[in-house]
Design a protein around this motif. Sequence first.
Motif, PDB file in Angstrom:
ATOM      1  N   LEU A  18       0.780  -0.754  -0.008  1.00  0.00           N
ATOM      2  CA  LEU A  18       0.231   0.024  -0.370  1.00  0.00           C
ATOM      3  C   LEU A  18       0.894   1.287   0.078  1.00  0.00           C
ATOM      4  N   THR A  19       1.475   1.217   0.213  1.00  0.00           N
ATOM      5  CA  THR A  19       3.067   2.127   1.273  1.00  0.00           C
ATOM      6  C   THR A  19       2.989   2.268  -0.611  1.00  0.00           C
ATOM      7  N   ALA A  20       3.787   1.861  -1.208  1.00  0.00           N
ATOM      8  CA  ALA A  20       4.743   1.366  -2.739  1.00  0.00           C
ATOM      9  C   ALA A  20       4.039   1.865  -3.784  1.00  0.00           C
ATOM     10  N   ALA A  21       2.124   1.563  -3.604  1.00  0.00           N
ATOM     11  CA  ALA A  21       1.117   2.143  -4.125  1.00  0.00           C
ATOM     12  C   ALA A  21       0.634   3.387  -4.309  1.00  0.00           C
ATOM     13  N   SER A  22       0.792   3.932  -3.097  1.00  0.00           N
ATOM     14  CA  SER A  22       0.176   5.089  -2.593  1.00  0.00           C
ATOM     15  C   SER A  22       0.149   6.028  -3.056  1.00  0.00           C
ATOM     16  N   LYS A  23       0.887   6.920  -4.524  1.00  0.00           N
ATOM     17  CA  LYS A  23       0.899   7.590  -5.593  1.00  0.00           C
ATOM     18  C   LYS A  23      -0.447   7.099  -6.527  1.00  0.00           C
ATOM     19  N   HIS A  24      -0.103   5.911  -6.314  1.00  0.00           N
ATOM     20  CA  HIS A  24      -1.524   5.611  -7.927  1.00  0.00           C
ATOM     21  C   HIS A  24      -2.689   5.832  -7.271  1.00  0.00           C
ATOM     22  N   ILE A  25      -2.577   4.950  -5.659  1.00  0.00           N
ATOM     23  CA  ILE A  25      -4.259   5.004  -4.811  1.00  0.00           C
ATOM     24  C   ILE A  25      -4.780   6.506  -5.185  1.00  0.00           C
ATOM     25  N   GLY A  26      -3.412   7.339  -4.581  1.00  0.00           N
ATOM     26  CA  GLY A  26      -4.564   8.588  -4.647  1.00  0.00           C
ATOM     27  C   GLY A  26      -5.134   9.142  -5.984  1.00  0.00           C
ATOM     28  N   VAL A  27      -4.300   8.775  -6.869  1.00  0.00           N
ATOM     29  CA  VAL A  27      -4.955   9.334  -8.362  1.00  0.00           C
ATOM     30  C   VAL A  27      -5.717   8.306  -9.019  1.00  0.00           C
ATOM     31  N   ARG A  28      -5.381   7.435  -9.190  1.00  0.00           N
ATOM     32  CA  ARG A  28      -7.088   6.246  -9.726  1.00  0.00           C
ATOM     33  C   ARG A  28      -8.004   6.463  -8.772  1.00  0.00           C
ATOM     34  N   CYS A  29      -7.554   6.378  -7.426  1.00  0.00           N
ATOM     35  CA  CYS A  29      -8.995   6.020  -6.503  1.00  0.00           C
ATOM     36  C   CYS A  29      -9.599   7.213  -6.066  1.00  0.00           C
ATOM     37  N   GLN A  30      -8.938   8.385  -6.563  1.00  0.00           N
ATOM     38  CA  GLN A  30      -9.496   9.642  -5.587  1.00  0.00           C
ATOM     39  C   GLN A  30     -11.186   9.859  -5.766  1.00  0.00           C
ATOM     40  N   PRO A  31     -11.799   8.948  -7.078  1.00  0.00           N
ATOM     41  CA  PRO A  31     -13.178   9.528  -6.694  1.00  0.00           C
ATOM     42  C   PRO A  31     -13.706   8.661  -5.627  1.00  0.00           C
ATOM     43  N   VAL A  60      -8.344  -0.027  -5.013  1.00  0.00           N
ATOM     44  CA  VAL A  60      -7.355  -0.102  -4.270  1.00  0.00           C
ATOM     45  C   VAL A  60      -7.102  -1.625  -4.780  1.00  0.00           C
ATOM     46  N   LEU A  61      -7.885  -2.639  -4.693  1.00  0.00           N
ATOM     47  CA  LEU A  61      -7.081  -3.810  -5.136  1.00  0.00           C
ATOM     48  C   LEU A  61      -6.592  -4.441  -6.594  1.00  0.00           C
ATOM     49  N   GLY A  62      -8.627  -3.731  -6.942  1.00  0.00           N
ATOM     50  CA  GLY A  62      -8.091  -3.540  -8.931  1.00  0.00           C
ATOM     51  C   GLY A  62      -6.936  -3.206  -9.569  1.00  0.00           C
ATOM     52  N   LEU A  63      -6.573  -1.826  -8.430  1.00  0.00           N
ATOM     53  CA  LEU A  63      -5.301  -0.952  -8.852  1.00  0.00           C
ATOM     54  C   LEU A  63      -3.961  -1.841  -8.662  1.00  0.00           C
ATOM     55  N   LEU A  64      -4.003  -2.495  -7.629  1.00  0.00           N
ATOM     56  CA  LEU A  64      -2.649  -3.459  -7.370  1.00  0.00           C
ATOM     57  C   LEU A  64      -2.824  -4.317  -8.126  1.00  0.00           C
ATOM     58  N   LYS A  65      -3.411  -4.726  -8.869  1.00  0.00           N
ATOM     59  CA  LYS A  65      -4.172  -6.004  -9.670  1.00  0.00           C
ATOM     60  C   LYS A  65      -3.218  -5.905 -11.037  1.00  0.00           C
ATOM     61  N   ASP A  66      -4.034  -4.511 -11.466  1.00  0.00           N
ATOM     62  CA  ASP A  66      -3.885  -3.857 -12.407  1.00  0.00           C
ATOM     63  C   ASP A  66      -2.003  -4.124 -12.380  1.00  0.00           C
ATOM     64  N   LEU A  67      -1.749  -2.936 -11.437  1.00  0.00           N
ATOM     65  CA  LEU A  67       0.124  -2.950 -11.341  1.00  0.00           C
ATOM     66  C   LEU A  67       0.965  -3.858 -11.688  1.00  0.00           C
ATOM     67  N   HIS A  68       0.389  -4.595 -10.918  1.00  0.00           N
ATOM     68  CA  HIS A  68       0.902  -6.168 -10.657  1.00  0.00           C
ATOM     69  C   HIS A  68       1.238  -6.443 -12.112  1.00  0.00           C
ATOM     70  N   GLN A  69       0.675  -6.468 -12.956  1.00  0.00           N
ATOM     71  CA  GLN A  69       0.145  -6.980 -14.332  1.00  0.00           C
ATOM     72  C   GLN A  69       1.203  -5.860 -15.262  1.00  0.00           C
ATOM     73  N   ARG A  70       0.976  -5.101 -14.690  1.00  0.00           N
ATOM     74  CA  ARG A  70       1.629  -4.503 -15.692  1.00  0.00           C
ATOM     75  C   ARG A  70       3.329  -3.659 -15.702  1.00  0.00           C
ATOM     76  N   CYS A  71       4.044  -4.336 -14.086  1.00  0.00           N
ATOM     77  CA  CYS A  71       5.246  -3.740 -13.878  1.00  0.00           C
ATOM     78  C   CYS A  71       5.537  -4.693 -12.614  1.00  0.00           C
ATOM     79  N   THR A  72       4.928  -6.028 -13.088  1.00  0.00           N
ATOM     80  CA  THR A  72       5.452  -7.295 -12.400  1.00  0.00           C
ATOM     81  C   THR A  72       7.334  -6.658 -11.339  1.00  0.00           C
ATOM     82  N   LYS A  73       7.959  -6.640 -12.128  1.00  0.00           N
ATOM     83  CA  LYS A  73       9.639  -6.770 -11.442  1.00  0.00           C
ATOM     84  C   LYS A  73       9.776  -5.699 -10.476  1.00  0.00           C
ATOM     85  N   GLY A  74       9.001  -4.504 -11.610  1.00  0.00           N
ATOM     86  CA  GLY A  74       9.449  -3.131 -10.750  1.00  0.00           C
ATOM     87  C   GLY A  74       8.289  -2.491  -9.348  1.00  0.00           C
TER      88      GLY A  74
END
Length: 106
Positions: A18-31, A60-74
Amino acid sequence: MASAVDAAGEPIPTSAVLTAASKHIGVRCQPENVAFLKCKKKDPNPEKCLHKGQEVTRCVLGLLKDLHQRCTKGMDDYVGCMYYHTNEFDLCRKEQQAFEKACPLE
């Protein structure tokens, strides 16, 4: 900590993830977050805002899944660093930059 998802591909929302994805969460899940906070402000009864909270969780869970699929290693490298260093951003800047380059904010 080897991965941000379990064997079934479902996100594991640990503090490091959650900490690593916090910027993405703030943008994608703002509404969803704004709607939840407005609901809480309007009615302090927790039961009245459960559906809004579920929408935030779903986002958030959908975003985490998407991030992991698109940028697994990073993501795995960044999450692993955050886990190892107890969520200390300053000790994981190299991994953060690689993750954000691979998965830029939308």
